[in-house]
Design an enzyme around this catalytic site. Structure first.
Site, short mmCIF file in Angstrom:
data_model
loop_
_atom_site.label_atom_id
_atom_site.label_comp_id
_atom_site.label_asym_id
_atom_site.label_seq_id
_atom_site.Cartn_x
_atom_site.Cartn_y
_atom_site.Cartn_z
N LYS A 35 -3.44 7.61 -6.79
CA LYS A 35 -3.39 8.59 -5.70
C LYS A 35 -2.09 9.39 -5.71
O LYS A 35 -2.11 10.60 -5.42
CB LYS A 35 -3.62 7.93 -4.36
CG LYS A 35 -2.54 6.97 -3.94
CD LYS A 35 -2.78 6.46 -2.56
CE LYS A 35 -1.82 5.37 -2.20
NZ LYS A 35 -0.40 5.71 -2.49
N THR A 36 -0.95 8.76 -6.02
CA THR A 36 0.30 9.50 -6.07
C THR A 36 0.25 10.57 -7.15
O THR A 36 0.72 11.69 -6.97
CB THR A 36 1.49 8.55 -6.32
OG1 THR A 36 1.52 7.55 -5.29
CG2 THR A 36 2.80 9.30 -6.31
N ASP A 220 0.87 10.82 1.95
CA ASP A 220 0.60 9.66 1.10
C ASP A 220 0.53 8.40 1.96
O ASP A 220 1.10 8.35 3.05
CB ASP A 220 1.71 9.54 0.06
CG ASP A 220 1.36 8.60 -1.08
OD1 ASP A 220 0.19 8.18 -1.17
OD2 ASP A 220 2.25 8.29 -1.88
N GLU A 221 -0.19 7.38 1.47
CA GLU A 221 -0.31 6.09 2.19
C GLU A 221 -0.71 6.31 3.64
O GLU A 221 -0.12 5.75 4.58
CB GLU A 221 1.00 5.29 2.11
CG GLU A 221 1.46 4.96 0.71
CD GLU A 221 0.63 3.88 0.03
OE1 GLU A 221 -0.40 3.47 0.61
OE2 GLU A 221 0.99 3.45 -1.08
N GLN A 251 -5.90 -1.45 2.35
CA GLN A 251 -4.50 -1.83 2.15
C GLN A 251 -3.66 -1.58 3.40
O GLN A 251 -2.44 -1.45 3.31
CB GLN A 251 -3.91 -1.07 0.96
CG GLN A 251 -4.58 -1.41 -0.36
CD GLN A 251 -3.88 -0.76 -1.54
OE1 GLN A 251 -2.78 -1.15 -1.94
NE2 GLN A 251 -4.51 0.26 -2.09
N ARG A 587 -1.93 -6.45 -7.07
CA ARG A 587 -0.65 -6.18 -7.73
C ARG A 587 -0.70 -6.59 -9.19
O ARG A 587 0.14 -6.18 -9.98
CB ARG A 587 0.51 -6.95 -7.05
CG ARG A 587 0.77 -6.66 -5.58
CD ARG A 587 0.87 -5.20 -5.26
NE ARG A 587 -0.42 -4.67 -4.83
CZ ARG A 587 -0.73 -3.40 -4.79
NH1 ARG A 587 0.14 -2.49 -5.18
NH2 ARG A 587 -1.93 -3.00 -4.39
#
Length: 702
Positions: A35-36, A220-221, A251, A587
């Site tokens: 996504k970034t 973002d996020e 998340q 992760r």
């Protein structure tokens, strides 16, 4: 830049998100789905191909680390510097706006920013005044933070105490805390966004000015935003409606910090013509790891459906190891790392050990030390949180804003100046009487014949020192620090072991003006600590968000730890624990090792532990179960022995195959419990691991 070069290496969904340029867009980006990268390419498309002015694209990230990564990716794509552009965290971008406009809210533009420690000192002083136990300050500060993040003012709280569930004493603390901040011309972290929202809501002309300035907004996020941050984005986007938010409701793990998962769920309602694009291709993990993550998260009902997939090989199955106690669990982790390292495929820096609560780390650290394995604690004391650094920055804060009472109290006897507690009490009483700052109260005392010559002499020297430094406030921040060292004797006071850090502070400040440097240091967060080279990373699951490692160990997969015992009886809290476990799982790039103990010393007592209920949700084809036997020389809690008479005619030992009337054939993994209530843990291929009581399970040995 051409369209072809811009889209090179992107999948079809990523391309759609990059090329969408008009109207609201929600990018539902699963873990590891890039996504970034999408947001950076979208910025490049707008600025390079659509000819939107880069300065009119407001780009907001959740952490300094994420903002830095965004800037680096944009610079690599465009070949241009991002210096001066509106790319940063919510607090940092809000600070830029407030530096220009906060006088409209009755503050001075040279306001200071209090970090958690500063805010804690202020709240503790309120509790002392109100004769409330000072040890409660962390919980009270957390409640204040939650209220501010939800845009609830002290006045609203007082008018609706019953609705918010807070008592009168807490309301008084909140009121006094807010008044003290205003008197000190100080803002805490939550104020930065909250007051920017207030500025826009109270002053429509100012809002209109910034709406015109920001033609496009990227967030973002998004799942981590709190109500205040979302409101800020809504206000700024309401003119052009060109807002793109990227996030993953699976998340959302920061409810305790005020984050609101409903923001991402409500986006389509708030922006009714919003386009929604799903990013489900994962570029990080093997398929086995993704299968385990999907199994865990799919149980949650209140989520936006998505299914991660990867074109990587399936890889190793996820391993779950059941150990006798926490010491054996630590030895299992340490030994497994040793074997991986000796095979030569992974180095120590490729490995992370995650856990739910910080207390779990101690016994793991001991085992790593025993085997000579290097490690570092991620999110430990950051450079800007060290005492000697905080002391000098407090001097700089008082130079920039003499009304900053908290910083002044920190430095008045640092180095020691024999201004004792009794003198400080007199100064504070004078400040209260005149409703002014401590520094102004000290000046007033110098003119008052009611104070002794000794007190005046001590205070006079300090006032002269600070006035001299205040006159130097226009100099370079690095030069000002040198002046502080020279005029206060702080280097000699701190000692040689601290001098390296103090010299590094000069390097960090050189070339910056005082206010810019203070903003930067105040907005720095410990969560942005960089990974140390050539050592194993240890951290809590919350700290692991946004990171990735080839090999991940997650310790303490037990009810009471994962999920945490505070969350077990509350569905919403339990769902957040499930999301936290999901974040930990995702992760891992190549290998994931889960572990748990049957008995654990936690919170000063030894407790029997049950395997985490989340294990039952993991698809059996993607993980394997092993049981770690204790070393012969290990000092461990005794294994519970169950008399054969209590188990019936059959012995249900580990490895025995059994048949259940509903779930079919399974394999016994463990036997435990008391004489009158023996329990077994059985792994069934169809439903996974189940905990059963022999009295009621109707198991048949085969």
């Amino acid at each position: 830049m051409t369209k072809q070069s811009l889209l090179s290496g992107l999948n079809s969904q990523q391309k759609d998100a990059v090329l969408h340029t008009t109207g609201p867009l929600l990018v539902l980006a699963g873990a590891g789905s890039g996504k970034t990268r999408v947001l950076a390419h979208r910025f490049a498309n707008l600025s390079e191909l659509q000819k939107v002015q880069p300065a009119s694209i407001l780009t907001m990230a959740f952490t300094n680390k994420a903002a830095k990564e965004m800037k680096e990716q944009i610079e690599n794509l465009t070949g241009k510097s991002t210096k001066g552009l509106w790319i940063g965290t919510f607090p940092s971008l809000s600070t830029r706006i407030l530096r220009k406009e906060i006088n409209k809210l009755g503050y001075s533009n040279d306001f200071c920013i209090y970090d958690e420690e500063d805010s804690g000192h202020l709240v503790r002083s309120m509790l002392k005044e109100l004769k409330i136990h000072e040890a409660l300050y962390k919980g009270i500060l957390s409640k204040i933070s939650t209220l501010k993040a939800s845009l609830i003012t002290p006045e609203e709280l007082l008018a609706n105490e019953d609705s918010y569930g807070f008592d009168e004493k807490f309301a008084k603390v909140y009121v006094r805390y807010s008044d003290a901040l205003k008197q000190n011309n100080a803002l805490d972290f939550d104020d930065l966004t909250r007051l920017t929202v207030k500025l826009y809501e109270d002053h429509p002309k100012i809002l209109s000015k910034y709406q015109k300035e920001f033609e496009h907004i990227l967030v973002d996020e998004f799942q981590d935003t709190n109500p205040s941050q979302y409101r800020l984005a809504q206000l700024l986007a309401s003119k052009h409606n060109n807002i793109c938010v990227a996030g993953d409701d699976d998340q959302s793990i920061y409810k305790f910090k005020g984050s609101e998962i409903r923001n991402i769920h409500n986006f389509k309602n708030d922006f009714q013509k919003a386009t929604v694009i799903h990013l489900e291709q994962n570029y990080r993990s093997t398929q086995h790891i993704l299968n385990v993550a999907t199994g865990v998260i799919n149980v949650s009902k209140d989520r936006i459906p998505k299914k991660l997939w990867s074109d990587r090989i399936k890889g190793d199955k996820v391993c779950y190891c059941s150990t006798l106690n926490e010491k054996e669990e630590a030895r299992f982790i340490s030994q497994s790392i040793k074997e991986l390292y000796q095979k030569g495929k992974y180095t120590f820096k490729d490995i992370a050990i995650l856990y739910r609560v910080p207390q779990q780390s101690r016994v793991i650290e001991e085992s790593l030390k025993e085997n000579g394995q290097p490690y570092h604690m991620f999110g430990g004391i950051s450079f800007y949180k060290r005492k000697e650094i905080k002391d000098i920055i407090s001097y700089m804060k008082v130079v920039a804003n003499p009304d900053d009472t908290i910083s002044l109290k920190r430095i008045i006897n640092c180095p020691p100046r024999q201004i004792g507690a009794a003198t400080m009490t007199k100064i504070e009483n004078e400040a209260k009487k005149k409703e002014t700052s401590l520094f102004n109260a000290m000046k007033s005392i110098m003119k008052n014949n009611g104070f002794s010559a000794s007190i005046k002499d001590k205070m006079g020297k300090f006032i002269t020192l600070m006035n001299g430094l205040i006159k130097s406030r226009k100099m370079d921040a690095g030069e000002l620090i040198k002046a502080i060292y020279d005029k206060t004797g702080y280097l000699e006071y701190a000692g040689e072991d601290k001098n390296d850090n103090l010299m590094e502070l000069i390097n960090a400040a050189e070339g910056q003006d005082l206010r810019s440097f203070l903003d930067r240091s105040s907005l720095y967060r410990g969560l942005d600590t960089q990974q140390a080279e050539s050592s194993i990373t240890m951290m809590t699951l919350h700290s692991a968000k946004g990171l990735e490692f080839p090999v991940v160990f997650i310790a303490g997969i037990e009810d009471g730890l994962m999920p945490h015992f505070h969350a077990i009886k509350d569905k919403a809290e339990l769902d957040e624990e499930r999301r936290l476990f999901y974040v930990g799982i995702t992760r891992a790039q190549d290998m994931l090792m889960l572990s748990g103990a049957k008995r654990r010393q936690l919170y000063a007592s030894v407790q029997d532990q049950q395997p985490s209920r989340f294990l039952a949700d993991i698809p059996t084809e993607s993980y394997k179960v092993v049981e770690k036997r204790p070393r012969a020389d290990a000092i461990s809690a005794p294994r519970i022995k169950v008399p054969a008479s209590a188990m019936g005619s059959a012995t249900y030992a580990t490895g025995v195959r059994v048949k259940h009337p509903k779930w079919g054939i399974g394999v016994v993994r463990d036997t435990y419990g008391e004489t009158d209530d023996v329990k077994v843990m059985v792994n069934f291929p169809v439903v996974g691991i189940k905990k059963l009581s022999l009295k009621y399970a109707n198991l048949e040995k085969i």
